[in-house]
Design an enzyme around this catalytic site. Structure first.
Site, mmCIF file in Angstrom:
data_model
loop_
_atom_site.group_PDB
_atom_site.id
_atom_site.type_symbol
_atom_site.label_atom_id
_atom_site.label_comp_id
_atom_site.label_asym_id
_atom_site.label_seq_id
_atom_site.Cartn_x
_atom_site.Cartn_y
_atom_site.Cartn_z
ATOM 1 N N LEU A 78 0.875 -1.174 0.000
ATOM 2 C CA LEU A 78 0.000 0.000 0.000
ATOM 3 C C LEU A 78 0.910 1.221 0.000
ATOM 4 O O LEU A 78 1.934 1.231 0.692
ATOM 5 C CB LEU A 78 -0.893 0.016 1.248
ATOM 6 C CG LEU A 78 -1.970 -1.059 1.361
ATOM 7 C CD1 LEU A 78 -2.732 -0.912 2.681
ATOM 8 C CD2 LEU A 78 -2.946 -0.992 0.193
ATOM 9 N N ASP A 79 0.541 2.234 -0.758
ATOM 10 C CA ASP A 79 1.340 3.463 -0.779
ATOM 11 C C ASP A 79 1.480 4.031 0.627
ATOM 12 O O ASP A 79 0.649 3.770 1.506
ATOM 13 C CB ASP A 79 0.676 4.511 -1.685
ATOM 14 C CG ASP A 79 0.611 4.058 -3.138
ATOM 15 O OD1 ASP A 79 1.435 3.214 -3.526
ATOM 16 O OD2 ASP A 79 -0.266 4.550 -3.855
ATOM 17 N N ILE A 80 2.480 4.832 0.829
ATOM 18 C CA ILE A 80 2.756 5.392 2.156
ATOM 19 C C ILE A 80 1.575 6.193 2.686
ATOM 20 O O ILE A 80 1.324 6.234 3.898
ATOM 21 C CB ILE A 80 4.046 6.248 2.133
ATOM 22 C CG1 ILE A 80 4.475 6.616 3.563
ATOM 23 C CG2 ILE A 80 3.872 7.483 1.254
ATOM 24 C CD1 ILE A 80 5.855 7.245 3.648
ATOM 25 N N HIS B 19 0.222 3.155 -7.932
ATOM 26 C CA HIS B 19 -0.734 4.275 -7.846
ATOM 27 C C HIS B 19 -1.952 4.064 -8.752
ATOM 28 O O HIS B 19 -2.562 5.040 -9.211
ATOM 29 C CB HIS B 19 -0.061 5.602 -8.218
ATOM 30 C CG HIS B 19 0.967 6.070 -7.248
ATOM 31 N ND1 HIS B 19 0.870 5.881 -5.887
ATOM 32 C CD2 HIS B 19 2.139 6.729 -7.450
ATOM 33 C CE1 HIS B 19 1.922 6.411 -5.296
ATOM 34 N NE2 HIS B 19 2.719 6.914 -6.207
#
Length: 242
Positions: A102-104, A189
């Site tokens: 998961l993105d930050i 993304h």
């Protein structure tokens, strides 16, 4: 298997640490003190005891984490806190890793395990594992956007597989939308880029499911728990040893 391997898998520490426990005569096998790391044992029938507690062998472990923002989906990093930093000693001893990422700045469901074959199966493009997200969007999502998602959004570098966009709520006063998006891929993304292609911007993104696993709403951000027996059983659909 060798006794020292069993003790490591049971979460008692590294090879050096378990050898020290054996040397100090803190391990019993079938009611007898054992000091040899090379002792062959049967994990299913032999009784191995440490500190008056019978040890249970776990080849694979599974953690369900409600990942917070600001934490990266990695096992180590020199600049940021990692998801592994949030887990317990057993997770470190078992060398678990996140299944996907998961993105930050994305929060929500993240599975961590040391079962490499399961991770590979869940992330394989051939499996088409569904991942569902809830997003707050700057801008009003429309029926046209729903149709575009269903057809397959075309991005600069690839064409997305058909996805489901459900509009949960629209606030025209604040020009925002709350939506649910289900995809079968996991490109970099991707959800944010799909929404952006429709002329809107994701301002908050939460993953609520991955395959058969659902985010446990009782877990606060940063909290985790081990998968239940039923949840582990649900992973049998991927056809690997659990």
């Amino acid at each position: 298997m060798r006794l020292d391997k069993f003790l490591i898998e049971a979460g008692l520490g590294s090879r050096t640490e378990v050898k020290q426990l054996l040397k100090k005569k803190q391990i019993c096998v079938n009611d007898k003190i054992e000091t040899s790391a090379k002792r062959q044992i049967d994990a299913s029938t032999d009784e191995i005891v440490f500190d008056n507690q019978r040890l249970v062998y776990e080849k694979y472990v599974y953690y369900l984490l409600n990942k917070p923002k600001g934490v990266i989906s990695a096992t180590e990093d020199n600049h940021h806190q990692t998801v592994l930093d949030l887990l317990d000693k057993t997770a470190w001893d078992k060398e678990v890793f996140p299944v996907g990422r998961l993105d930050i700045d994305t929060h929500g469901l993240l599975l961590l395990t040391n079962n490499g074959k399961l991770a590979h199966a869940m992330l394989s493009p051939k499996k088409h594992v569904e991942k569902t997200y809830r997003a707050k969007v700057a801008g009003v999502m429309t029926k046209e956007d729903v149709a575009a998602f269903a057809e397959g959004i075309t991005l600069k570098d690839f064409v997305c597989q058909p996805a489901r966009l459900s509009i949960l709520e629209v606030d025209k006063v604040t020009d925002t939308s709350f939506v649910e998006i289900t995809i079968k891929e996991g490109k970099f993304h991707q959800v944010k880029r799909m929404v952006q292609s429709c002329g809107k911007t994701v301002v908050d993104l939460q993953r609520i499911s991955m395959g058969p696993l659902q985010l446990d709403t009782s877990l606060a951000l940063g909290e985790w728990r081990r998968l239940s027996a039923e949840e582990v059983a649900s992973l049998a659909e991927f056809g690997v040893e659990l």
